[in-house]
Design a protein around this motif. Structure first.
Motif, PDB file in Angstrom:
ATOM      1  N   ASP A 282       0.807  -1.224   0.000  1.00  0.00           N
ATOM      2  CA  ASP A 282       0.000   0.000   0.000  1.00  0.00           C
ATOM      3  C   ASP A 282       0.839   1.272   0.000  1.00  0.00           C
ATOM      4  O   ASP A 282       0.331   2.345  -0.327  1.00  0.00           O
ATOM      5  N   ALA A 283       2.106   1.171   0.365  1.00  0.00           N
ATOM      6  CA  ALA A 283       2.980   2.342   0.308  1.00  0.00           C
ATOM      7  C   ALA A 283       3.440   2.603  -1.119  1.00  0.00           C
ATOM      8  O   ALA A 283       4.011   3.647  -1.410  1.00  0.00           O
ATOM      9  N   CYS A 284       3.179   1.653  -2.017  1.00  0.00           N
ATOM     10  CA  CYS A 284       3.559   1.781  -3.425  1.00  0.00           C
ATOM     11  C   CYS A 284       2.306   1.909  -4.282  1.00  0.00           C
ATOM     12  O   CYS A 284       2.076   2.921  -4.923  1.00  0.00           O
ATOM     13  N   HIS A 285       1.494   0.855  -4.301  1.00  0.00           N
ATOM     14  CA  HIS A 285       0.204   0.828  -5.008  1.00  0.00           C
ATOM     15  C   HIS A 285       0.352   1.093  -6.509  1.00  0.00           C
ATOM     16  O   HIS A 285      -0.564   1.563  -7.175  1.00  0.00           O
ATOM     17  N   GLU A 308       8.991  -7.684   0.217  1.00  0.00           N
ATOM     18  CA  GLU A 308       9.549  -7.710   1.581  1.00  0.00           C
ATOM     19  C   GLU A 308       8.726  -6.832   2.514  1.00  0.00           C
ATOM     20  O   GLU A 308       8.498  -7.172   3.675  1.00  0.00           O
ATOM     21  N   VAL A 309       8.250  -5.690   1.995  1.00  0.00           N
ATOM     22  CA  VAL A 309       7.492  -4.747   2.818  1.00  0.00           C
ATOM     23  C   VAL A 309       6.197  -5.358   3.331  1.00  0.00           C
ATOM     24  O   VAL A 309       5.815  -5.167   4.491  1.00  0.00           O
ATOM     25  N   ILE A 310       5.481  -6.111   2.473  1.00  0.00           N
ATOM     26  CA  ILE A 310       4.167  -6.631   2.893  1.00  0.00           C
ATOM     27  C   ILE A 310       4.270  -7.671   4.008  1.00  0.00           C
ATOM     28  O   ILE A 310       3.266  -8.014   4.636  1.00  0.00           O
ATOM     29  N   HIS A 311       5.506  -8.156   4.265  1.00  0.00           N
ATOM     30  CA  HIS A 311       5.697  -9.123   5.355  1.00  0.00           C
ATOM     31  C   HIS A 311       6.173  -8.454   6.644  1.00  0.00           C
ATOM     32  O   HIS A 311       6.381  -9.131   7.652  1.00  0.00           O
ATOM     33  N   LEU A 312       6.352  -7.138   6.597  1.00  0.00           N
ATOM     34  CA  LEU A 312       6.705  -6.402   7.806  1.00  0.00           C
ATOM     35  C   LEU A 312       5.487  -6.284   8.713  1.00  0.00           C
ATOM     36  O   LEU A 312       4.349  -6.376   8.247  1.00  0.00           O
ATOM     37  N   PRO A 313       5.674  -6.061  10.015  1.00  0.00           N
ATOM     38  CA  PRO A 313       4.535  -5.827  10.913  1.00  0.00           C
ATOM     39  C   PRO A 313       3.712  -4.636  10.420  1.00  0.00           C
ATOM     40  O   PRO A 313       4.259  -3.710   9.801  1.00  0.00           O
ATOM     41  N   ALA A 316       5.025  -1.136  11.071  1.00  0.00           N
ATOM     42  CA  ALA A 316       6.161  -0.739  10.244  1.00  0.00           C
ATOM     43  C   ALA A 316       5.676  -0.311   8.856  1.00  0.00           C
ATOM     44  O   ALA A 316       6.200   0.643   8.264  1.00  0.00           O
ATOM     45  N   GLN A 317       4.673  -1.010   8.343  1.00  0.00           N
ATOM     46  CA  GLN A 317       4.117  -0.632   7.036  1.00  0.00           C
ATOM     47  C   GLN A 317       3.439   0.736   7.114  1.00  0.00           C
ATOM     48  O   GLN A 317       3.534   1.544   6.180  1.00  0.00           O
ATOM     49  N   LYS A 318       2.766   1.002   8.215  1.00  0.00           N
ATOM     50  CA  LYS A 318       2.110   2.310   8.393  1.00  0.00           C
ATOM     51  C   LYS A 318       3.133   3.426   8.386  1.00  0.00           C
ATOM     52  O   LYS A 318       2.894   4.502   7.839  1.00  0.00           O
TER      53      LYS A 318
END
Length: 345
Positions: A282-285, A308-313, A316-318
């Protein structure tokens, strides 16, 4: 004061949509017509459409209205009657989607804009009163038999990539405001040739036809109701289908299949594919084309970095999403701009 905006979260609205049992019809329409007070018209329109359970995205400006919406099937006639109650919209063409699951929109949003389609035109002498001649599907097919005719696609690269008319000329830009002067430059010296302009539902090519006439072209046509109306007429009249592939649409469906031809390629592996998707991060989309195999391999992401990002907590994604507004930028990705993001895979 009456409620004139949605106050419910997108998540809840999507859940409500999925729980609906009555089918919906997806419709698009536009009309160039002077509106003296766009904000007042916007508020009035919101109340009228909200009462009919209409969802969708509508832009209102001094120059007119541009809408992509869905409505419960049982309210379709009431919707048409409501819209036609405005004298200037009476008889306006309502383009019904070619391929529709009724899940195109989940909320009603009506925004006041400077223009209903951003064109970058600042010439005070330009007017929409003089525009190209409308063409119906049968007339399109007949005129395309002329070897001198120029067929110009006034859509963006990612739309052209998955489907277009045979021998159509792409104007290689991701914004309509850039395409208008570019189309004039590319066609320079051919001002006397017949020109057919087209787009998804007619709004961009109608303005483009007026601009080409304004810039000295003599014989300009545009497809009435765009690709959507053309495809309907071809089916109804049993005509030869000149449009190949998929018609990209700006809603949750991201495409309507017109023919079985797959003319695009997966942006990750290069295999034939024409399914657009937004990166699962969602930080890319990012909007890109992905085949089923790469969707499984990259879990719906555009790159290993995003995977890798989508597997972060979630926290952290927020943090990564903070201050980022992808907005319309997800729809501004030509193949050249995509490549640096996809090459890191």
């Amino acid at each position: 004061m009456a409620l004139l905006h949605n106050r419910v979260s997108n998540k809840e609205l999507k859940e409500r949509l999925m729980q609906e049992t009555e089918p919906r019809t997806t419709i698009s329409f536009y009309m160039y017509h002077p509106i003296a007070n766009p904000q007042a018209f916007r508020d009035e329109l919101w109340k009228g459409l909200h009462a009919l359970k209409v969802f969708g995205r509508i832009y209102v400006a001094h120059e007119g209205i541009n809408a992509q919406i869905s409505v419960p099937v049982s309210n379709f006639d009431a919707l048409r009657q409501y819209l036609y109650s405005y004298e200037w919209m009476n008889g306006m063409r309502l383009n019904i989607a070619v391929e529709d699951d009724g899940k195109s929109f989940w909320v009603l949003r009506i925004k006041v804009r400077e223009k209903i389609v951003a064109d970058g035109i600042d010439d005070p002498n330009f007017s929409m009163e003089r525009k190209g001649k409308y063409l119906k599907a049968k007339e399109v097919n007949e005129l395309m038999q002329n070897p001198d005719v120029l067929v110009i696609d006034m859509r963006n690269h990612y739309e052209y990539e998955v489907g277009h008319f045979d021998n159509a000329i792409e104007i290689p830009s991701d914004t309509f405001r850039e395409q208008l002067p570019m189309a004039v430059d590319m066609m320079k010296g051919r001002e006397d040739k017949p020109v057919i302009m087209y787009c998804t539902g007619g709004i961009r090519c109608e303005k483009a036809s007026a601009y080409m006439l304004h810039r000295g072209f003599k014989n300009v046509f545009h497809i009435e109701g765009g690709i959507i109306n053309y495809v309907h007429q071809v089916k109804e009249q049993g005509l030869e289908q000149k449009f190949i592939g998929k018609n990209f649409v700006f809603d949750n469906r991201l495409g309507e299949r017109v023919t079985e031809d797959v003319i695009a390629k997966c942006h990750q592996c290069g295999q034939p594919a024409d399914t657009h998707t937004n990166c699962a991060n969602d930080a890319c989309h990012l909007l890109f084309i992905q085949c089923d195999a790469c969707k499984a391999t990259y879990e719906g992401c555009c790159s290993t970095a995003c995977q890798e990002v989508i597997h972060l907590p979630e926290e952290a994604q927020k943090e990564l999403r903070k201050g980022k507004d992808n907005g319309a930028h997800i729809f501004s990705k030509s193949r050249e701009r995509l490549r640096p993001r996809l090459d890191d895979r």
